[in-house]
Design an enzyme around this catalytic site. Structure first.
Site, short mmCIF file in Angstrom:
data_model
loop_
_atom_site.label_atom_id
_atom_site.label_comp_id
_atom_site.label_asym_id
_atom_site.label_seq_id
_atom_site.Cartn_x
_atom_site.Cartn_y
_atom_site.Cartn_z
CG ASP A 1 25.20 -28.84 -0.78
OD1 ASP A 1 25.44 -28.49 -1.96
OD2 ASP A 1 24.41 -28.24 -0.06
CG ASP B 1 28.31 -26.65 -0.35
OD1 ASP B 1 28.32 -25.50 -0.81
OD2 ASP B 1 27.69 -26.96 0.69
#
Ligand code: PRP
Ligand code: URA
Length: 212
Positions: free
Chosen positions: A203, A206
């Site tokens: 991700d 993130d």
């Protein structure tokens, strides 16, 4: 992936080297952020090849000559929040006057459909070349939605700049918006059942912001 018109895959050893480090699970936030920025600068060099220029007269110590300079105020970049934010500084390194708009979009984790939650664009964006920034082009849903939003605001000269793409996303975007030139540093193998790019890098939001 079939060869698609309007899709440029940057194939350069320096980019491949940086992407290898970017993907690694051992690469932490600070280095990840720096790499996103550096790779973006390298893509910018290619994607801005046909940036509008104007003639100027320059006096060298020896004589006057006609030179070319980029037309300022001709470009806007639009990062798709959150991960696209990590690419802005990379463009500004080469093109510091680019205006910045923001589109907030997140994928619904179940349907993978993009949900828009924010939009703030520079005045007069419709007369500029607009570059959508998002490091990940997975299903292509977020990119398509961001581009549809920009078109609804009158933008006609739009490009997409991403670092890692899935073939599914590139094909979807190229077919939905054949007028949009797509620049990606790498096209990976496929998406997994959760819509993550394989091998990918996880991700991007993130990893950039240290939220997980
Ligand atoms: C990621 C990424 C893209 C989108 C790509 O954002 O930054 O915006 O997913 O996926 P798609 O091509 O399938 O639409 P995410 O939704 O995780 O939001 P975030 O950046 O806020 O983490
Ligand atoms: N968004 C990401 O950040 N990574 C993926 O692999 C897919 C979507």
């Amino acid at each position: 992936m079939e060869k698609l018109k309007n899709v440029t895959v940057l194939d350069h050893p320096l980019i491949r080297h940086k992407i290898a480090i970017l993907r690694s699970v051992k690469t932490h936030t600070k280095e990840f952020r720096e790499l996103v920025e550096e790779i973006t600068t390298l893509i910018t060099y290619e994607a801005f090849k046909d940036v509008p220029t104007r003639s100027v007269e320059v006096q060298t110590p020896l004589e006057k000559c006609e030179q070319q300079m980029v037309v300022e105020n001709s470009i806007a970049v639009v990062p798709v929040l959150r991960a696209g934010l990590g690419m802005v500084a990379g463009v500004h390194t080469l093109f510091p006057t680019a205006k910045v708009g923001h589109i907030g979009m997140y994928r619904n984790e179940e349907t993978l459909e993009p949900q828009e939650y924010y939009c703030k664009l520079p005045d007069g964006i419709e007369s500029k070349r607009v570059i959508v920034l998002d490091p990940m082009l997975a299903t292509g849903g977020s990119a398509c939605a961001a581009i549809e939003l920009l078109k609804s605001k009158g933008c006609t000269d739009i490009r997409q700049m991403s670092i890692i793409a899935a073939p599914e996303g590139v094909e979807k975007l190229a077919k939905a918006h054949p007028d949009v030139k797509i620049f990606v540093a790498c096209v990976d193998r496929c998406l997994n059942s959760n819509g993550y790019i394989l091998p990918g890098l996880g991700d991007a939001g993130d990893r950039l912001f240290g939220t997980k």
